[in-house]
Design an enzyme around this catalytic site. Structure first.
Site, PDB file in Angstrom:
ATOM      1  N   ALA A 192       2.729   5.381  -1.351  1.00  0.00           N
ATOM      2  CA  ALA A 192       3.643   5.276  -2.484  1.00  0.00           C
ATOM      3  C   ALA A 192       3.057   5.913  -3.733  1.00  0.00           C
ATOM      4  O   ALA A 192       3.725   6.020  -4.759  1.00  0.00           O
ATOM      5  CB  ALA A 192       3.981   3.814  -2.751  1.00  0.00           C
ATOM      6  N   ASN A 214      -2.911   0.095   2.340  1.00  0.00           N
ATOM      7  CA  ASN A 214      -2.882   0.092   0.891  1.00  0.00           C
ATOM      8  C   ASN A 214      -1.568  -0.503   0.370  1.00  0.00           C
ATOM      9  O   ASN A 214      -1.540  -1.640  -0.094  1.00  0.00           O
ATOM     10  CB  ASN A 214      -3.105   1.514   0.389  1.00  0.00           C
ATOM     11  CG  ASN A 214      -3.400   1.581  -1.091  1.00  0.00           C
ATOM     12  OD1 ASN A 214      -3.044   0.665  -1.822  1.00  0.00           O
ATOM     13  ND2 ASN A 214      -4.045   2.641  -1.526  1.00  0.00           N
ATOM     14  N   ASP A 215      -0.492   0.223   0.525  1.00  0.00           N
ATOM     15  CA  ASP A 215       0.777  -0.262  -0.026  1.00  0.00           C
ATOM     16  C   ASP A 215       1.213  -1.592   0.569  1.00  0.00           C
ATOM     17  O   ASP A 215       1.792  -2.432  -0.119  1.00  0.00           O
ATOM     18  CB  ASP A 215       1.885   0.757   0.242  1.00  0.00           C
ATOM     19  CG  ASP A 215       1.588   2.094  -0.396  1.00  0.00           C
ATOM     20  OD1 ASP A 215       0.820   2.106  -1.369  1.00  0.00           O
ATOM     21  OD2 ASP A 215       2.118   3.103   0.085  1.00  0.00           O
ATOM     22  N   VAL A 216       0.935  -1.769   1.844  1.00  0.00           N
ATOM     23  CA  VAL A 216       1.431  -2.987   2.485  1.00  0.00           C
ATOM     24  C   VAL A 216       0.640  -4.220   2.080  1.00  0.00           C
ATOM     25  O   VAL A 216       0.972  -5.330   2.483  1.00  0.00           O
ATOM     26  CB  VAL A 216       1.434  -2.856   4.026  1.00  0.00           C
ATOM     27  CG1 VAL A 216       2.336  -1.712   4.456  1.00  0.00           C
ATOM     28  CG2 VAL A 216       0.040  -2.671   4.578  1.00  0.00           C
TER      29      VAL A 216
END
Ligand SMILES: NC(=O)c1ccc[n+]([C@@H]2O[C@H](COP(=O)([O-])OP(=O)(O)OC[C@H]3O[C@@H](n4cnc5c(N)ncnc54)[C@H](OP(=O)(O)O)[C@@H]3O)[C@@H](O)[C@H]2O)c1
Ligand SMILES: NC(=O)c1ccc[n+]([C@@H]2O[C@H](COP(=O)([O-])OP(=O)(O)OC[C@H]3O[C@@H](n4cnc5c(N)ncnc54)[C@H](OP(=O)(O)O)[C@@H]3O)[C@@H](O)[C@H]2O)c1
Lengths: 105, 468, 105, 468
Positions: free
Chosen positions: D435, D394-396
């Site tokens: 995050a 997700n965040d990456v």
């Protein structure tokens, strides 16, 4: 054998330092790129001038009329100092040229 | 107590500064700072040695400072005056002086011991003899290496028949004597110790004697590591940690450089030491040109070719250093670039006579280092280039290294200048280079020779191009 | 201040070792690539099990009826050994997988 | 004497083996050998400690061997049983145990001191308190970190209002008490020392409490370095060089990994420690999807797209670990490759919950590591790819890191999956990741969501493709 063992025991501290410096030296120096090998050599000259420390200690202990030691010590200090001053100066001179280039580029 | 603390801190700081300084040498951007940090470390260590509490001792500060002034000035002046092309000689002399310093220290301590002023364990005695012998070999070996590099001595003059066997015998005698000295203890006597020293000095000379003059860079690097090891041994004798650290770092540096050089030449250290192809004597026959003829090119033609090309790769070699042509190269470069020619440099790792030698010379001439291509990048660029200009290089552009398994340099990676559309070779004659072997490149179809001193020729080329 | 200084003097040897190990540690470990960071962590676990040495020394000196020390030492040895055995074993397990892949590729 | 010599040699060899082993960890080819060498070094050191001459001491070998057997078996079994996805937890527990061991040692020595059995200088006392406190923090901190990672503890349950200020006060009290203890010497008493220990244990817990559960990897790495430092302090106390060396190496490793992780997330360590966006509590509002709608794709459509594509880049993330989907990924990969689809993997340095986490998981599934592309290579491959399959990441893969300066992850380098022609995202819901922020990727035109547990979904995809 006995002597080696007792020598090892007495100098254990120095031997650790020796071993770790060897490991560290190879680690650090193998990172120096070819471009800088000539300055590395002259820089190594400068550092090997560290023998001057020994010459200073020798000299400080010498009796003021022990001219043999005084002469030897004096020679030692001169030799060491040539290495130190000359080595660092010439290395700096070379590296300065590398710097200059960078800015012009 | 208090002062002891501060001197100990100072020595520790000095030792860390050496390591840190060398670490920063790993990038051209930080290298200068690294050298300064190592220098500061040395300064701190020297001050600490001067003021380290030692009870009531005579100190003799006048002598000490006197010696430092003399040595400092001598070192400083030679550092300022030396030409970049003469760096191998300078490093060599410095190695010798470092070794000599260790010899002096060890001699003094041995004198006290045999004189009965101090007592030493067998281990300590061993350390002193190590400092004495390694230092002695570094001293005379470096002096001879210097003389050879400077062209003062001819290889054949100092080489005896069966020299290598002679050396082995001498080494055995030397080691035997030392072991005997250790076992005898004080009974051995100072005069005998000086005999060992004398033998060591002779051995150092003799050790370097049979090694081809052109192999000197490897030898210098090896002697560099010797000078470090002698300093480290002396450090053991003086119980000085900073001397051990400094000495070992130098030893490691010299060892690594020696290995790298041997690898880049595709030879073993042993092969270098027992005098391989480097000795100019044996090279004669292999160097014969046979009945092939090399084609020459006139100055004007060369100038025209360069002027109308799109991309030029300059390959500098030892001859550039000999001719001191680095500044003129820069001039030519600027002139060509001003006329829209793309100029790069192909740097072979062992071009010249010292690792990184070409980089220093071109840096001196202010050539930005993004123009300097290493082996792989240069070979790519050469395949695309209109003209390869070989300036005083020879072995590093020898195709025999790739094609002729019988060649002594077979297997050494080389710069493939022959892949460029045209090759212009600047040298003075058809004489071979360092390896003493003929170069098939000179007889290739796309190669043209431009004979004469490199600096001279380049100057004339610049003139020609300016007049166009 | 006095105490710090005398402590420094008395442990000078250890402090050199400390300084050089720090330098060496950073040098060596900064070379480990991201791919291997997880095994590095578990390998570090294993090495930090070196505290077991202290626990062994503690235990060897303890009087056979000093149950406090014996218990503490025993706990220390168990804890240290879990780290040592577990750390090296799990690291080896991970690295084995990296090896296998290599051969297949 | 003789035995002393051999034990000293053994300890030296052990210390060098640690360094050498870590050095070999710098390449996947030599890493396993490195681990074995370090392990041998440890074995030698343990043997040396067992048989080191100590005069006439009780030795208590039975107890020692007993402890080693218990610990060894426990360690071995957990190492064999642990799942690769649970490595962060395992490392965390081990950190805690290491810290606890240092606490035990320091406590025993402090007991002897306050009991009058031994005398200690102030410096030695300081060392003991360091080992005690660092070990205590490593112990309870790691236990809480483990509990959070394992989902046993909810952040909000252990966080008090003004927790960070509370922590600062506690730290100040702790340090103040320790300084006081040092000055008081023996008068301080063992009970008071245990009070300090208790405070240290509480502090360790409290130190980790406010840190977002998702920030645990950074904390673990920090605690890893603490466990090393406590070992090194204990080494000082026991005058054991090998403990110092081992401890410091671990300390360095933990420190470097902590720094690298913070850099890869583009955050400062301080920001992590005082509890930044990682805490799930605050993230709610930012995670709101607004009124945008994400488009879904059916299993069959996804299978068809994959089957008929030329190149697929799979981007694994934390969700892959949670779902334990690494083996199915491999199956899908094999199936696609068999049908002529080129499959690569884009590995983000902080994908998952531990540095190098994805590499270990994919290695477990036997995926050759030349298929794993690092950030830059992956981004190049993504720009050419037909389909990017995001598996539980997700965040990456959040484009906001590049475009939205107000985003908490702004500036973190990300995998640009949106540059692929089509993107398929496998996750269970629209919930945010680590995050705690929404991901604009999910609303892009070329993105399709495929909801469900990653392992499940992948299994079904494999089935679909097999049936085609
Ligand atoms: N760099 C290192 O660290 C290092 C260390 C050890 C050994 N080496 C060896 O040194 C060699 C280096 O190769 P290289 O190609 O640079 O040099 P090289 O093979 O020694 O050739 C140098 C050429 O320059 C020419 N030359 C000399 N003075 C000149 C002048 N004033 N003007 C124009 N040309 C001049 C010489 O030919 P003329 O006499 O016909 O002019 C000679 O053929 C390699 O064999 C390498 O293995 C290098
Ligand atoms: N690797 C490290 O060393 C490290 C260290 C510290 C911090 N971090 C942080 O960790 C984050 C890593 O990024 P990431 O993209 O890998 O993970 P992420 O941002 O945490 O996202 C993981 C996603 O996986 C999904 N997921 C969870 N369980 C799943 C399951 N069983 N099946 C399918 N999907 C599942 C979750 O969505 P659903 O709940 O909707 O399924 C979640 O959105 C970064 O923010 C990084 O800074 C990493």
């Amino acid at each position: 054998m006995e002597t080696i063992m007792s020598f090892f025991e007495e100098n254990l501290e120095m031997i650790y330092l020796l071993a770790f410096t060897i490991l560290l030296g190879f680690e650090v120096i193998s990172k120096v790129p070819t471009v800088l090998h000539t300055p590395l050599m002259s820089g190594a000259n400068a550092i090997s001038g560290v023998v001057i420390i020994g010459a200073i200690l020798l000299m400080r202990r010498a009796a003021p009329d022990d001219y043999l030691t005084l002469t030897l010590g004096f020679i030692g200090i001169v030799l060491g100092m040539v290495n130190v001053a000359g080595g660092f100066a010439v290395t700096d001179r070379m590296l300065e040229m590398f710097k200059k280039k960078k800015k012009n580029a | 107590m208090t002062l002891d603390f501060f001197t100990d801190i100072a020595f520790l700081a000095g030792a860390i500064a050496f390591v840190w300084g060398l670490r920063l040498l790993s990038s051209p951007d930080t290298a200068r700072r690294g050298n300064i940090i190592a220098g500061l470390g040395m300064g701190i260590a020297i001050l600490a040695a001067m003021f380290q509490p030692m009870g009531t001792v005579p100190n003799n500060y006048l002598w000490i400072v006197g010696g430092m002034v003399v040595g400092g000035i001598a070192g400083w002046i030679s550092a300022r005056k030396v030409q970049m092309t003469a760096m191998p000689q300078m490093v060599s002399i410095f190695n010798g002086l470092g070794g000599a310093c260790a010899v002096v220290l060890a001699s003094a301590e041995l004198y006290y011991f045999y004189d009965g002023q101090t007592a030493l364990s067998m281990g300590e005695l061993l350390i002193l003899y190590l400092a004495l012998l390694i230092g002695a070999v570094a001293f005379t070996g470096s002096m001879l290496a210097f003389a050879k590099l400077q062209g003062l001595v001819n290889d054949r003059k100092v080489t005896l028949p069966y020299h290598n066997i002679l050396n082995l015998i001498m080494l055995a005698v030397l080691l035997g004597l030392t072991v005997y000295a250790l076992m005898q203890g004080k009974a051995f006597g100072f005069n005998m110790a000086m005999l060992i020293l004398a033998l060591g000095l002779i051995y150092g000379f003799s050790f370097v004697a049979p090694i081809g003059g052109a192999d000197m860079p490897v030898v210098i690097s090896l002697l560099n590591s010797f000078s470090g090891l002698s300093a480290a041994s002396a450090g053991f004798a003086y119980d000085s940690r900073i001397m051990i650290v400094g000495g070992i770092l130098v030893g490691a540096s010299g060892t690594i450089l020696t290995i790298l050089m041997c690898e880049a030449m595709n030879r073993s250290l042993l092969n270098v030491l027992i005098g391989g192809f480097g000795s100019s004597g044996k090279a004669g026959p292999a160097g014969a040109a046979g009945d092939q003829v090399a084609k020459e090119v006139s100055l004007t033609d060369a100038a025209i070719q360069l002027f109308y090309s799109n991309s030029v790769v300059i390959v500098p070699g030892y001859g550039l250093a000999v001719a001191q042509a680095q500044m003129v190269v820069k001039e030519l470069d600027a002139l060509l670039e001003a006329n829209g020619v793309n100029v790069k440099y192909g740097i072979h790792p062992v071009a010249g006579r010292m690792p990184g030698h070409m980089n220093v010379l071109l840096a001196e001439a202010d050539i930005p280092y993004d123009k300097l291509l290493d082996l792989d990048a240069a070979n790519e660029a050469l395949a695309q280039a209109d003209i390869a200009v070989v300036v005083g290089a020879n072995d590093v552009v020898n195709p025999a290294a790739e094609t002729d398994p019988s060649s002594p340099i077979y297997g050494m990676p080389v710069l493939q200048v022959w892949k460029a559309k045209n090759v212009i070779v600047l040298k003075r004659s058809m004489n071979p280079g360092y390896a003493g072997i003929q170069n098939p490149l000179f007889f290739m179809d796309n190669t043209r020779m431009l004979f004469g001193d490199a600096k001279d020729t380049l100057n004339k080329l610049v003139q020609e191009i300016k007049n166009m």
